[in-house]
Enzyme design. Structure first.
Site, PDB file in Angstrom:
ATOM      1  CG  ASN A   1       9.661   8.471   1.974  1.00 60.30           C
ATOM      2  OD1 ASN A   1      10.694   8.463   2.679  1.00 60.30           O
ATOM      3  ND2 ASN A   1       8.775   9.034   2.562  1.00 60.30           N
TER       4      ASN A   1
ATOM      5  CB  SER B   1      -0.158   0.404   2.831  1.00 56.97           C
ATOM      6  OG  SER B   1      -0.502   1.598   4.457  1.00 56.97           O
TER       7      SER B   1
ATOM      8  CE  LYS C   1       6.843   6.653   5.341  1.00 62.83           C
ATOM      9  NZ  LYS C   1       6.185   7.106   6.134  1.00 62.83           N
TER      10      LYS C   1
ATOM     11  CD  GLU D   1       3.401   9.406  -0.337  1.00 62.03           C
ATOM     12  OE1 GLU D   1       3.550   7.634  -0.527  1.00 62.03           O
ATOM     13  OE2 GLU D   1       3.819   9.802   0.770  1.00 62.03           O
TER      14      GLU D   1
ATOM     15  CG  HIS E   1       6.493  11.909   2.604  1.00 68.70           C
ATOM     16  ND1 HIS E   1       6.321  12.371   4.679  1.00 68.70           N
ATOM     17  CD2 HIS E   1       6.481  11.027   1.850  1.00 68.70           C
ATOM     18  CE1 HIS E   1       5.417  10.824   4.546  1.00 68.70           C
ATOM     19  NE2 HIS E   1       5.683  10.284   3.299  1.00 68.70           N
TER      20      HIS E   1
ATOM     21  CD  GLU F   1       5.273  10.636   7.125  1.00 64.88           C
ATOM     22  OE1 GLU F   1       7.024  10.634   7.016  1.00 64.88           O
ATOM     23  OE2 GLU F   1       5.165   8.911   7.822  1.00 64.88           O
TER      24      GLU F   1
ATOM     25  N   GLY G   1       1.388   4.345   6.267  1.00 65.08           N
ATOM     26  CA  GLY G   1       1.502   3.312   7.505  1.00 65.08           C
ATOM     27  C   GLY G   1       0.709   2.880   7.862  1.00 65.08           C
TER      28      GLY G   1
HETATM   29  P1  PGA Z   1       3.871   3.141   3.458  1.00 62.13           P
HETATM   30  O1  PGA Z   1       4.725   5.172   3.548  1.00 62.13           O
HETATM   31  O2  PGA Z   1       4.299   2.624   1.795  1.00 62.13           O
HETATM   32  O3  PGA Z   1       4.878   3.194   4.354  1.00 62.13           O
HETATM   33  O4  PGA Z   1       2.820   3.827   3.832  1.00 62.13           O
HETATM   34  C1  PGA Z   1       4.701   5.383   1.886  1.00 62.13           C
HETATM   35  C2  PGA Z   1       4.524   6.953   2.327  1.00 62.13           C
HETATM   36  O5  PGA Z   1       4.917   7.571   3.538  1.00 62.13           O
HETATM   37  O6  PGA Z   1       5.975   7.734   1.220  1.00 62.13           O
END
Ligand code: PGA
Length: 252
Positions: A9, A213, A11, A168, A96, A98, A174
């Site tokens: 992803n 992560s 982003k 998630e 997601h 976000e 993140g």
């Molecule tokens: P990350 O993000 O691996 O940077 O923690 C995962 C995601 O948001 O899909």
């Protein structure tokens, strides 16, 4: 046996120049891995044409990070499922955290996006997960059940035979804080059991990814858990060597 999937992803990251370097490296590193597991990248809309031209004919699939629940019309700034079809997307991420938190997407809107994606033969990657507050107040299972059930109520349990779920935990995204393999496994098992109440065969077949992560150094232990079928990878999907290593972990 469920086939593992590693989906990047990106982003809101990338540029024509950076993507070119990254995709060339992925093509080289992932081509040699074979087809035992699936690998994909979910990229910002403006780069779909680029990934299509650079990845078609390879063993890396691609997709988008969001889609409108509407078919077409006066929705300024939105992108439809039919448009994603124009670029031969396989996957689209829906819900997601976000999107849920920063853009107010409710369980109902996410379910509508999931349904629209499937109607147009895209495989939705449905994201679910609890915040730290929710985990601390012991409501994780309830939150996840509500997120999954909103989709099942609208699209039906059979729809999961053409979909992917990504667990998630919001506190792990993140932050560098990964859920332990056992913490993740417990929730994956809970998700699968919930689905099994409606259809055991669908539950046994559905791909459930872990995200939050995932890095080159923890992917293998996460993917070794019985109900973890791969990962949704944010930060580490932008670093070619790391993403290749994570894809490799899914192949072993
Ligand atoms: P990350 O993000 O691996 O940077 O923690 C995962 C995601 O948001 O899909």
């Amino acid at each position: 046996m469920r086939k593992k999937l590693v989906a990047g992803n990106w982003k809101m990251h990338g540029s024509l120049l950076d993507n070119d370097t990254l995709l060339n490296a992925l093509n080289k590193g992932i081509a040699v891995l074979g087809n035992e597991a699936n690998c994909a990248v979910c990229v910002p809309y403006p780069y779909l044409a680029m990934v299509q031209s650079k990845l078609q004919g390879t063993n890396i699939k691609w997709g988008a990070q969001n889609v409108s629940q509407h078919e077409k019309g006066a929705y300024t700034g939105e992108v439809s499922a039919v448009m994603l079809n124009d670029f031969n997307c396989t996957y689209v991420i829906v819900g997601h955290s976000e999107r849920r938190m920063l853009y107010g997407e409710s369980n109902q809107v996410v379910a509508e996006k999931y349904l629209t994606a499937q109607k147009h033969k895209l495989v939705p990657i449905l994201c679910v997960g609890e915040t730290l507050e929710q985990r601390d107040s012991d409501t994780t299972e309830q939150i996840i059940e509500e997120q999954v059930n909103a989709v099942l109520a609208l699209a039906g349990v059979d729809s999961l035979s053409n979909a992917v779920i990504a667990y998630e935990p919001v506190w792990a995204i993140g932050t560098g804080k990964t859920a332990t393999p056992q913490q993740a496994q417990d929730i994956h098992h809970f998700i699968r059991q919930g689905i099994a109440k409606q259809n055991a065969e669908v539950a046994a077949g559905v791909t459930v990814l872990y995200g939050g992560s995932v890095k080159a150094n923890n992917a293998a232990e996460l993917f070794a858990m019985p109900d973890i079928d791969g990962g949704l990878i944010g930060g580490a999907s932008l670093i070619a060597d790391d993403f290749i290593a994570i894809c490799k972990a899914a192949h072993s």
